[in-house]
Motif scaffolding. Structure first.
Motif, mmCIF file in Angstrom:
data_model
loop_
_atom_site.group_PDB
_atom_site.id
_atom_site.type_symbol
_atom_site.label_atom_id
_atom_site.label_comp_id
_atom_site.label_asym_id
_atom_site.label_seq_id
_atom_site.Cartn_x
_atom_site.Cartn_y
_atom_site.Cartn_z
ATOM 1 N N ALA A 149 13.278 -4.009 16.991
ATOM 2 C CA ALA A 149 12.928 -5.242 17.703
ATOM 3 C C ALA A 149 12.990 -5.081 19.213
ATOM 4 C CB ALA A 149 13.848 -6.382 17.256
ATOM 5 N N ASP A 155 5.765 -5.659 14.469
ATOM 6 C CA ASP A 155 5.884 -6.494 13.269
ATOM 7 C C ASP A 155 6.605 -5.671 12.214
ATOM 8 O OD1 ASP A 155 4.473 -8.564 14.419
ATOM 9 O OD2 ASP A 155 2.539 -7.812 13.706
ATOM 10 N N LEU A 210 17.727 -12.236 12.321
ATOM 11 C CA LEU A 210 16.390 -11.774 12.731
ATOM 12 C C LEU A 210 15.840 -12.683 13.825
ATOM 13 C CD1 LEU A 210 14.602 -11.050 9.303
ATOM 14 C CD2 LEU A 210 15.552 -9.376 10.861
ATOM 15 N N ARG A 211 16.004 -13.983 13.621
ATOM 16 C CA ARG A 211 15.477 -14.938 14.611
ATOM 17 C C ARG A 211 16.193 -14.763 15.951
ATOM 18 N NH1 ARG A 211 15.073 -18.470 10.045
ATOM 19 N NH2 ARG A 211 17.125 -19.300 10.502
ATOM 20 N N LEU A 215 12.583 -12.458 16.863
ATOM 21 C CA LEU A 215 11.496 -12.267 15.898
ATOM 22 C C LEU A 215 11.138 -13.600 15.264
ATOM 23 C CD1 LEU A 215 12.992 -9.119 14.141
ATOM 24 C CD2 LEU A 215 10.918 -9.128 15.518
ATOM 25 N N ALA A 238 8.696 -10.242 9.689
ATOM 26 C CA ALA A 238 9.293 -10.699 10.949
ATOM 27 C C ALA A 238 8.532 -10.009 12.067
ATOM 28 C CB ALA A 238 10.763 -10.313 11.001
ATOM 29 N N GLY A 239 8.108 -10.785 13.049
ATOM 30 C CA GLY A 239 7.309 -10.111 14.068
ATOM 31 C C GLY A 239 7.222 -10.876 15.365
ATOM 32 N N PHE A 240 6.628 -10.210 16.323
ATOM 33 C CA PHE A 240 6.389 -10.823 17.623
ATOM 34 C C PHE A 240 4.961 -11.333 17.736
ATOM 35 C CE2 PHE A 240 9.933 -8.005 18.616
ATOM 36 C CZ PHE A 240 10.750 -8.895 19.287
#
Ligand SMILES: C[S@@+](CC[C@H](N)C(=O)[O-])C[C@H]1O[C@@H](n2cnc3c(N)ncnc32)[C@H](O)[C@@H]1O
Length: 263
Positions: A149, A155, A210-211, A215, A238-240
């Motif tokens: 991350a 992603d 994760l958040r 992400l 989970a991604g940008f």
């Protein structure tokens, strides 16, 4: 037979690869804009070919399936594939080469170590997709995701072994192994909960972690079950990328029984 190792997998592995390929397919327009400045990363790649248990059917491993799907519409600029076992990374590289996919680097070792080497070499301006597919919760320390991350435009599609969590959540708590997967769980989870509630609480805490990394975590979590309807795993995106979740919604099976009671 090409002389390299094959894995034996459940038929549900095909399902997992179908979703991975679908995600690579629908994100191809976004990837094309990067004109080859893109990468595919697997830290638990396996040998690149498997046989379905109790069947003669052979299937490509996820890295080969991903590479081939990329070739169809928007090839990845580079593939980084790692596994604990160098026999697997060598076999996977050979199977990719059989498909004329040679823009590949391999890394043998534990994911928490190989991720550091891979991330150091990634272009900050590129578009990246990482697929994390370990067998167990213990093999997926949070440090791996934290490291990924740090790269912009990353992603991450993550396979979380629900089967392992359901069977072993209490043992993972007692042994301390859960703290590697979901650090800080102790402050958030009441250990007196029922086993199934513990599993959901751990998953919910992990998603919050994760958040916290910035992400975007899809609410659309795939819960994949086996032939006897036994819970197998969750697939989490989970991604940008602003479109990542939209893409994933398209890929996801949104039948009501596949949705989770997420907090
Ligand atoms: C589920 S298999 C991967 C299957 C592959 N993604 C596919 O679908 O074809 C998991 C792989 O993780 C590797 N592995 C286990 N622990 C690991 C670790 N700590 N770091 C990296 N690889 C690990 C195993 O050797 C195994 O090949």
């Amino acid at each position: 037979m090409d002389g390299f190792r094959r894995e034996i997998v459940g038929s549900w592995a095909q399902d997992k690869h179908k979703r991975l390929r679908h995600y690579i397919d629908i994100s191809s327009a976004a990837r094309r804009k990067f004109e080859g400045n893109s990468s595919y990363i697997e830290l638990y790649c396996g040998p690149g070919r498997s046989r379905i248990k109790d069947q003669p059917t052979l299937i490509e491993g996820s890295a080969v399936a991903a590479g081939l799907e990329g070739l169809r519409r928007a090839p990845f600029g580079h593939l980084h594939i790692g596994d604990l076992d160098s026999i697997n990374t060598d076999a996977c590289r050979a199977r990719l080469a059989q498909q004329q996919i040679t823009n590949v680097s391999t890394y043998a070792g534990r994911a928490e170590e190989t991720v550091a080497t891979i991330v150091r070499g990634l272009s900050k301006s590129a578009l990246h997709l990482a697929f994390l597919d370990p067998y167990s919760i213990e093999a997926l320390p949070f440090t791996v995701i934290r490291r990924l991350a740090t790269v912009p435009r990353m992603d991450v599609l993550i396979h979380v072994s629900l089967m392992d969590l359901q069977r072993n959540v209490k043992q993972l708590m007692r042994s301390g192994a859960l703290s590697h997967f979901a650090p800080g769980w102790e402050a958030h989870i009441d250990t007196r909960l029922r086993n199934d509630q513990l599993v959901l609480a751990v998953f919910s805490h992990w998603r919050m972690l994760l958040r916290e990394l910035g992400l975007k975590v899809s609410d659309n979590v795939e819960r994949v079950t086996g032939r006897k309807n036994q819970p197998l795993y969750w697939l989490v995106l989970a991604g940008f990328h602003p479109l990542a979740n939209q893409f994933w919604d398209e890929v996801s099976n949104t039948e009501p029984q596949a949705r989770l009671p997420l907090g």
